[in-house]
Motif scaffolding. Structure first.
Motif, PDB file in Angstrom:
ATOM      1  N   HIS A  23      29.330 -17.089   0.603  1.00 38.94           N
ATOM      2  CA  HIS A  23      29.567 -16.604  -0.752  1.00 38.94           C
ATOM      3  C   HIS A  23      30.944 -17.029  -1.213  1.00 38.94           C
ATOM      4  CE1 HIS A  23      26.011 -14.010  -0.618  1.00 38.94           C
ATOM      5  NE2 HIS A  23      26.353 -13.780   0.635  1.00 38.94           N
ATOM      6  N   ARG A  24      31.078 -17.311  -2.496  1.00 38.86           N
ATOM      7  CA  ARG A  24      32.369 -17.659  -3.084  1.00 38.86           C
ATOM      8  C   ARG A  24      33.128 -16.364  -3.343  1.00 38.86           C
ATOM      9  NH1 ARG A  24      30.873 -20.641  -7.295  1.00 38.86           N
ATOM     10  NH2 ARG A  24      31.121 -22.546  -6.125  1.00 38.86           N
ATOM     11  N   GLY A  25      34.390 -16.348  -3.017  1.00 37.47           N
ATOM     12  CA  GLY A  25      35.209 -15.166  -3.263  1.00 37.47           C
ATOM     13  C   GLY A  25      35.124 -14.183  -2.116  1.00 37.47           C
ATOM     14  N   LYS A  26      35.674 -12.998  -2.353  1.00 36.12           N
ATOM     15  CA  LYS A  26      35.676 -11.963  -1.321  1.00 36.12           C
ATOM     16  C   LYS A  26      34.328 -11.264  -1.283  1.00 36.12           C
ATOM     17  CE  LYS A  26      40.571 -11.167  -1.892  1.00 36.12           C
ATOM     18  NZ  LYS A  26      41.583 -10.267  -2.384  1.00 36.12           N
ATOM     19  N   ALA A  27      33.957 -10.776  -0.113  1.00 34.21           N
ATOM     20  CA  ALA A  27      32.657 -10.144   0.071  1.00 34.21           C
ATOM     21  C   ALA A  27      32.510  -8.872  -0.755  1.00 34.21           C
ATOM     22  CB  ALA A  27      32.430  -9.825   1.544  1.00 34.21           C
ATOM     23  N   ASN A  28      33.588  -8.101  -0.934  1.00 32.80           N
ATOM     24  CA  ASN A  28      33.489  -6.836  -1.674  1.00 32.80           C
ATOM     25  C   ASN A  28      34.021  -6.949  -3.095  1.00 32.80           C
ATOM     26  OD1 ASN A  28      36.148  -7.108  -1.093  1.00 32.80           O
ATOM     27  ND2 ASN A  28      36.378  -5.147  -0.015  1.00 32.80           N
ATOM     28  N   GLU A  29      34.193  -8.174  -3.599  1.00 31.50           N
ATOM     29  CA  GLU A  29      34.781  -8.393  -4.915  1.00 31.50           C
ATOM     30  C   GLU A  29      33.795  -8.144  -6.049  1.00 31.50           C
ATOM     31  OE1 GLU A  29      36.048 -12.452  -6.971  1.00 31.50           O
ATOM     32  OE2 GLU A  29      37.313 -11.956  -5.243  1.00 31.50           O
ATOM     33  N   PHE A  39      26.583 -16.822  -4.244  1.00 38.59           N
ATOM     34  CA  PHE A  39      26.008 -17.554  -3.117  1.00 38.59           C
ATOM     35  C   PHE A  39      26.227 -19.051  -3.326  1.00 38.59           C
ATOM     36  CE2 PHE A  39      22.470 -19.818  -1.109  1.00 38.59           C
ATOM     37  CZ  PHE A  39      22.613 -19.378   0.190  1.00 38.59           C
ATOM     38  N   VAL A  40      26.823 -19.734  -2.339  1.00 39.84           N
ATOM     39  CA  VAL A  40      27.115 -21.159  -2.477  1.00 39.84           C
ATOM     40  C   VAL A  40      26.476 -22.003  -1.375  1.00 39.84           C
ATOM     41  CG1 VAL A  40      29.246 -20.857  -3.771  1.00 39.84           C
ATOM     42  CG2 VAL A  40      29.318 -20.894  -1.269  1.00 39.84           C
ATOM     43  N   GLY A  41      25.865 -21.377  -0.398  1.00 44.41           N
ATOM     44  CA  GLY A  41      25.240 -22.142   0.670  1.00 44.41           C
ATOM     45  C   GLY A  41      25.035 -21.288   1.889  1.00 44.41           C
TER      46      GLY A  41
END
Length: 181
Positions: A23-29, A39-41
């Motif tokens: 995922h792009r960014g922080k998991a809890n962002e 989701f990026v891959g």
């Protein structure tokens, strides 16, 4: 031979490779709770943690690790039959055919669709050459052939070929131990 999908019988063939979403960014962002937007891959691999006394020795996991380059494989898809398809035509039947897709390669049985059938027996085989890891997801879709307008999607499934290829189960999935004439 098995009463359910092979993925269910063999834990999605993740005995060697596990799939982790990226995922792009922080998991809890994410404020709105929608993780699919970021989701990026996906990462495929395994993590092993060893006690410190084993850390200096050659890791056991490196045995059988594939080389870091693409690998070409031949994939044969045997399309035997479909059961209990949803009707797609006003007469309560369907005119099904199958489309198999991997990456940019697509093969279909449209010219040999089965008229007015909800339990078609296809008896087809499709061969594709694919490269891992770029083309690892196989899509099998069943369409309803229409003479007028576009064909309707009845249903589809996606199969991770790479996990099946590297799984220790791949050589004996669905192979009977005894054959009789």
């Amino acid at each position: 031979i098995y009463n359910s999908e092979l993925e269910n019988e063999f834990d999605n063939f993740e005995d060697w490779l596990c799939i982790f979403p990226l995922h792009r960014g922080k998991a809890n962002e994410d404020e709105d709770g929608n993780e699919d937007e970021h989701f990026v891959g996906k990462y495929k691999g395994s993590f092993y943690v060893y006690p410190t006394e084993e850390a200096g020795t050659e890791p056991k996991v490196s045995q059988g690790v594939p080389r870091n380059r693409p690998i070409k494989v031949l994939v044969r898809v045997y399309i035997v039959k479909a059961t209990n398809l949803s009707p797609a035509d006003p007469n309560g039947k369907a005119d099904p055919y199958v489309v198999v897709t991997v990456g940019q390669v697509q093969k279909d049985t449209k010219e040999r669709y089965i008229p007015k059938q909800l339990n078609p027996v296809f008896g087809e085989v499709v061969e594709l050459t694919v490269s891992f890891p770029m083309e690892s997801e196989l899509t099998v879709a069943v369409f309803d052939h229409d003479l007028v307008g576009s064909d309707d999607l009845i249903g589809e499934t996606k199969i991770d070929l790479e996990n099946r290829f590297y799984s220790k189960h791949r050589a004996n999935c669905g192979v009977a131990s005894q054959y009789d004439m």
